[in-house]
Design a protein around this motif. Structure first.
Motif, PDB file in Angstrom:
ATOM      1  N   GLU A  29       2.433   5.691  -7.065  1.00 25.32           N
ATOM      2  CA  GLU A  29       1.544   6.642  -7.729  1.00 25.32           C
ATOM      3  C   GLU A  29       1.525   6.304  -9.224  1.00 25.32           C
ATOM      4  OE1 GLU A  29      -0.412   8.616  -6.092  1.00 25.32           O
ATOM      5  OE2 GLU A  29       0.512   8.137  -4.162  1.00 25.32           O
ATOM      6  N   ILE A  30       0.713   5.311  -9.555  1.00 27.03           N
ATOM      7  CA  ILE A  30       0.631   4.804 -10.926  1.00 27.03           C
ATOM      8  C   ILE A  30      -0.842   4.657 -11.312  1.00 27.03           C
ATOM      9  CG2 ILE A  30       2.871   3.622 -10.916  1.00 27.03           C
ATOM     10  CD1 ILE A  30       1.421   1.049 -10.111  1.00 27.03           C
ATOM     11  N   SER A  31      -1.078   4.433 -12.573  1.00 36.42           N
ATOM     12  CA  SER A  31      -2.448   4.300 -13.083  1.00 36.42           C
ATOM     13  C   SER A  31      -3.089   3.005 -12.563  1.00 36.42           C
ATOM     14  CB  SER A  31      -2.444   4.279 -14.607  1.00 36.42           C
ATOM     15  OG  SER A  31      -1.844   3.079 -15.076  1.00 36.42           O
ATOM     16  N   SER A  32      -4.395   2.939 -12.661  1.00 38.23           N
ATOM     17  CA  SER A  32      -5.126   1.724 -12.274  1.00 38.23           C
ATOM     18  C   SER A  32      -4.683   0.532 -13.109  1.00 38.23           C
ATOM     19  CB  SER A  32      -6.632   1.929 -12.438  1.00 38.23           C
ATOM     20  OG  SER A  32      -7.091   2.893 -11.537  1.00 38.23           O
ATOM     21  N   ASP A  33      -4.426   0.769 -14.394  1.00 36.75           N
ATOM     22  CA  ASP A  33      -3.957  -0.320 -15.260  1.00 36.75           C
ATOM     23  C   ASP A  33      -2.632  -0.887 -14.775  1.00 36.75           C
ATOM     24  OD1 ASP A  33      -6.177  -0.087 -16.879  1.00 36.75           O
ATOM     25  OD2 ASP A  33      -5.151   1.078 -18.430  1.00 36.75           O
ATOM     26  N   LYS A  34      -1.721  -0.011 -14.388  1.00 42.49           N
ATOM     27  CA  LYS A  34      -0.410  -0.470 -13.894  1.00 42.49           C
ATOM     28  C   LYS A  34      -0.561  -1.201 -12.559  1.00 42.49           C
ATOM     29  CE  LYS A  34       2.818   1.976 -16.501  1.00 42.49           C
ATOM     30  NZ  LYS A  34       3.917   1.332 -17.128  1.00 42.49           N
ATOM     31  N   LYS A  35      -1.478  -0.741 -11.717  1.00 39.89           N
ATOM     32  CA  LYS A  35      -1.718  -1.434 -10.443  1.00 39.89           C
ATOM     33  C   LYS A  35      -2.217  -2.851 -10.709  1.00 39.89           C
ATOM     34  CE  LYS A  35      -2.621   2.694  -7.758  1.00 39.89           C
ATOM     35  NZ  LYS A  35      -3.601   3.575  -7.147  1.00 39.89           N
ATOM     36  N   GLU A  36      -3.130  -2.979 -11.666  1.00 39.51           N
ATOM     37  CA  GLU A  36      -3.623  -4.312 -12.022  1.00 39.51           C
ATOM     38  C   GLU A  36      -2.506  -5.177 -12.573  1.00 39.51           C
ATOM     39  OE1 GLU A  36      -7.219  -4.795 -14.260  1.00 39.51           O
ATOM     40  OE2 GLU A  36      -8.211  -3.163 -13.179  1.00 39.51           O
TER      41      GLU A  36
ATOM     42  N   ILE B  82       5.968  -3.380 -14.314  1.00 40.17           N
ATOM     43  CA  ILE B  82       5.328  -2.085 -14.576  1.00 40.17           C
ATOM     44  C   ILE B  82       6.349  -0.965 -14.769  1.00 40.17           C
ATOM     45  CG2 ILE B  82       3.170  -2.717 -13.459  1.00 40.17           C
ATOM     46  CD1 ILE B  82       4.093  -0.981 -11.040  1.00 40.17           C
ATOM     47  N   GLY B  83       7.612  -1.337 -14.960  1.00 43.07           N
ATOM     48  CA  GLY B  83       8.637  -0.351 -15.279  1.00 43.07           C
ATOM     49  C   GLY B  83       9.337   0.287 -14.103  1.00 43.07           C
ATOM     50  N   ILE B  84       9.132  -0.218 -12.885  1.00 42.50           N
ATOM     51  CA  ILE B  84       9.828   0.296 -11.709  1.00 42.50           C
ATOM     52  C   ILE B  84      10.896  -0.723 -11.332  1.00 42.50           C
ATOM     53  CG2 ILE B  84       9.632   0.956  -9.281  1.00 42.50           C
ATOM     54  CD1 ILE B  84       6.711   1.775  -9.892  1.00 42.50           C
TER      55      ILE B  84
ATOM     56  N   TYR C  97      -1.453  -8.689 -10.986  1.00 50.02           N
ATOM     57  CA  TYR C  97      -1.471  -9.900 -11.818  1.00 50.02           C
ATOM     58  C   TYR C  97      -0.093 -10.554 -11.874  1.00 50.02           C
ATOM     59  CZ  TYR C  97      -6.219  -9.387 -13.627  1.00 50.02           C
ATOM     60  OH  TYR C  97      -7.582  -9.319 -13.751  1.00 50.02           O
ATOM     61  N   GLN C  98       0.945  -9.750 -11.980  1.00 44.67           N
ATOM     62  CA  GLN C  98       2.300 -10.303 -12.014  1.00 44.67           C
ATOM     63  C   GLN C  98       2.616 -11.007 -10.697  1.00 44.67           C
ATOM     64  OE1 GLN C  98       4.318 -10.594 -14.568  1.00 44.67           O
ATOM     65  NE2 GLN C  98       5.881 -11.597 -13.374  1.00 44.67           N
ATOM     66  N   ALA C  99       2.228 -10.408  -9.583  1.00 44.94           N
ATOM     67  CA  ALA C  99       2.445 -11.046  -8.281  1.00 44.94           C
ATOM     68  C   ALA C  99       1.617 -12.324  -8.172  1.00 44.94           C
ATOM     69  CB  ALA C  99       2.093 -10.074  -7.149  1.00 44.94           C
TER      70      ALA C  99
END
Length: 154
Positions: free
Chosen positions: A51-58, A97-99, A62-64
């Protein structure tokens, strides 16, 4: 975002997974991995949504994607940047993303993270705090699809 992924599309209706398997980190169609209707090595699929923002999902995706074409890490060296094992791919992308998942399991005198550690952390620390939502858990048993609830995982 589409520009990054469009090279993987052949028909336009694919559903992609970024995974690390014996062939290394690849972007694959879910059908290539699961083949739940026939013979496959994959016996189950479990999915949660952070449950994160669209920016964090991107950022996560991108990191993956930055890990694509790296070799599979047969030595299970969690902090080796040249190769990744399956759980390490998730660890790396979520960390961006901080998790962070705790790496406490020891194998061959090194700390590693295995898929069940991530699942247990998400269930007991993420779902209960509304940081993750449960999507589905299905498994193949004798060529039949069986669905499970999050309660069955607990």
């Amino acid at each position: 975002f589409y520009q990054v992924l469009k090279r993987y599309y052949a028909h336009g209706d694919e559903e992609f997974i970024i995974d690390s398997s014996l062939q290394g980190v690849k972007v694959r169609d879910i059908g290539e991995l699961s083949n739940l209707k026939g013979v496959s090595y994959l016996q189950s699929i479990l999915a949660f949504r952070p449950e994160i923002s669209s920016d964090k999902k991107e950022q996560f995706i991108y990191q993956a994607l930055k890990q694509v074409d790296k070799k599979y890490d047969f030595d299970l060296l969690t902090f080796n940047r040249d190769s990744l094992y399956c759980s390490e791919l998730l660890y790396t992308a979520f960390k961006e993303i901080g998790i962070k998942f705790e790496i406490s399991r020891r194998l061959a005198n090194r700390k590693i993270l295995i898929p069940s550690d991530i699942v247990q952390s998400i269930i007991h620390k993420g779902v209960s705090r509304d940081a993750f939502s449960f999507l589905f858990f299905i498994e193949k048993k004798q060529y039949k699809i069986v669905e499970h609830s999050v309660r069955e995982l607990m």
